[in-house]
Design a protein around this motif. Structure first.
Motif, short mmCIF file in Angstrom:
data_model
loop_
_atom_site.label_atom_id
_atom_site.label_comp_id
_atom_site.label_asym_id
_atom_site.label_seq_id
_atom_site.Cartn_x
_atom_site.Cartn_y
_atom_site.Cartn_z
N SER A 1 3.73 10.23 -1.41
CA SER A 1 4.81 10.53 -2.36
C SER A 1 5.00 9.40 -3.37
N CYS A 2 4.40 8.24 -3.09
CA CYS A 2 4.47 7.11 -4.03
C CYS A 2 3.50 7.32 -5.18
N HIS A 3 3.73 6.63 -6.27
CA HIS A 3 2.90 6.80 -7.46
C HIS A 3 1.56 6.07 -7.36
N MET A 4 1.53 5.01 -6.54
CA MET A 4 0.31 4.23 -6.33
C MET A 4 0.24 3.78 -4.89
N ARG A 5 -1.00 3.58 -4.41
CA ARG A 5 -1.21 3.11 -3.05
C ARG A 5 -2.26 2.00 -3.06
N PHE A 6 -1.91 0.83 -2.54
CA PHE A 6 -2.84 -0.28 -2.39
C PHE A 6 -2.94 -0.59 -0.91
N VAL A 7 -4.15 -0.81 -0.43
CA VAL A 7 -4.40 -0.87 1.01
C VAL A 7 -5.18 -2.11 1.40
N THR A 8 -5.14 -2.43 2.69
CA THR A 8 -6.07 -3.43 3.22
C THR A 8 -7.38 -2.70 3.54
N LYS A 9 -8.47 -3.43 3.51
CA LYS A 9 -9.78 -2.82 3.70
C LYS A 9 -9.92 -2.14 5.06
N SER A 10 -9.28 -2.72 6.07
CA SER A 10 -9.43 -2.20 7.44
C SER A 10 -8.32 -1.24 7.86
N ALA A 11 -7.41 -0.93 6.95
CA ALA A 11 -6.30 -0.03 7.30
C ALA A 11 -6.81 1.34 7.72
#
Length: 255
Positions: free
Chosen positions: A113-123
């Motif tokens: 539902s968020c406009h952007m998603r930034f993640v860790t590589k291992s998530a």
């Protein structure tokens, strides 16, 4: 509040889920998130919101035990969750999900539902509901295909198998992947870049992009042209053009 905290600084709000051990979504979290949205709506200078989880996970699912208690009752948790997530998606400032550890089930639906998603590589990113004999209920079947396409959405939902943060980026589900220790610095830098822009411009973009899913191309183009004319008449537009000509950074007043 028992499960969430937030602070606002330099036009940016940072919301933290604090419900160990898994930050599992519960009725309390949904209620408190709704209350925070009420308070942030009054923050007229707000330009970006970061949503993150404390501890090992962003949010490793929904509170299944609580779900079973509501099953067959008068209160439908799915409708309650969807209402809160719709508010996030339609908020006047962009929401940025900073995902580490895991975003599973309701946790991923919150991030979607968020406009952007930034993640860790291992998530670990996924919708494991079918493993429990249930289905996503907070918008997962509707939002996931928008980012990964129908075929991949079917695969992720029907197999209930998660993907890594790096895989999520490759399929368009997440913007970028970082090492664990780099994530928050990177997300805050991105939020600061957004906050340096003119607020009227940000708000118009948030209204325009959803047209891709909700209207025809012709309608979307007309809406863009109309909003372009409106924004071009603002004081910030004049300042931006002047700063470009003078080869300096603009100083926006959000007017």
């Amino acid at each position: 509040m028992d499960t969430l905290t937030y602070e606002v600084k330099d036009h940016i709000a940072e919301i933290t889920i604090q419900s160990p051990p898994a930050n599992a979504l519960s009725s309390t979290i949904l209620q408190e998130l709704n209350e925070i949205l009420n308070e942030l709506e009054a923050e007229k200078s707000l330009k970006a919101v970061i949503l993150k989880g404390e501890g090992k996970f962003f949010s490793a699912g929904a509170d299944i035990k609580e779900f079973t208690e509501f099953q067959g009752g008068k209160e439908n948790m799915a409708f309650k969750g969807q209402a809160v997530f719709d508010r996030i998606e339609q908020f006047h400032a962009p929401f940025i999900a900073a995902i580490h550890g895991a975003a599973l089930g309701g946790g991923l639906e919150l991030a979607l539902s968020c406009h952007m998603r930034f993640v860790t590589k291992s998530a670990k990113i996924g919708l494991p509901e079918l493993s429990l004999g249930i289905i996503p209920g907070f918008g997962g079947t509707q939002r996931l295909p928008r980012y990964v396409g129908d075929a991949k959405a079917y695969e992720m939902i029907l197999t209930a198998e998660p993907v890594s943060g790096e895989e999520a980026v490759a399929m368009g589900l997440a913007n970028r992947a970082f090492e664990e220790e780099e994530l928050m610095d990177a997300v805050r830098k991105i939020a600061a870049s957004i906050a340096s822009k003119s607020k009227p411009s940000i708000e118009h973009v948030l209204k325009l992009v959803p047209n891709v899913y909700e209207s025809t191309l012709n309608h979307g183009l007309k809406d863009e042209a109309s909003r372009f004319e409106e924004v071009f008449r603002t004081e910030d537009a004049s300042e931006g053009v002047k700063a470009f000509i003078e080869k300096r950074k603009p100083v926006f007043q959000d007017k």
